[in-house]
Design a protein around this motif. Sequence first.
Motif, short mmCIF file in Angstrom:
data_model
loop_
_atom_site.label_atom_id
_atom_site.label_comp_id
_atom_site.label_asym_id
_atom_site.label_seq_id
_atom_site.Cartn_x
_atom_site.Cartn_y
_atom_site.Cartn_z
N LYS A 26 0.84 -1.21 0.00
CA LYS A 26 0.00 0.00 0.00
C LYS A 26 0.87 1.25 0.00
CE LYS A 26 -3.76 2.25 2.46
NZ LYS A 26 -4.67 2.22 3.62
N TYR A 27 1.92 1.27 0.79
CA TYR A 27 2.85 2.39 0.86
C TYR A 27 3.47 2.67 -0.51
CZ TYR A 27 6.85 5.22 2.34
OH TYR A 27 7.78 6.22 2.48
N GLU A 28 3.79 1.60 -1.25
CA GLU A 28 4.44 1.75 -2.55
C GLU A 28 3.45 1.82 -3.71
OE1 GLU A 28 7.65 -1.09 -2.96
OE2 GLU A 28 8.76 -0.12 -1.34
N GLY A 29 2.15 1.83 -3.40
CA GLY A 29 1.13 2.00 -4.43
C GLY A 29 0.87 0.77 -5.27
N ARG A 30 1.06 -0.40 -4.70
CA ARG A 30 0.81 -1.64 -5.41
C ARG A 30 -0.19 -2.49 -4.62
NH1 ARG A 30 6.55 -1.51 -5.25
NH2 ARG A 30 7.44 -0.95 -7.27
#
Length: 64
Positions: A26-30
Amino acid sequence: MRNKNNKHLGIEIDPELHYKLHYISKYEGRSANGQILYLIRKCIKEFEESEGKIVIENDNDKSQ
C-alpha cells in the motif's frame, strides 16, 4: 481479465508477514500481488546480473 497462460502460485504465510506485505505494498502504491511480482522480478534480475541469464530450454520447463 486473467491470462490463462499464466501460472497460479498459492503460498501460505503467517499473519504478521501478511500484514507487513500489505502495509508495504500500500505504501508503494501496489496491490499485494503486484508487490510480490515486483519482488520476484527484482530477485530474478539481481540473480541474472550476478550469475548469468536463465535460459528457458523448452515448454516443459515453463510449467515448473
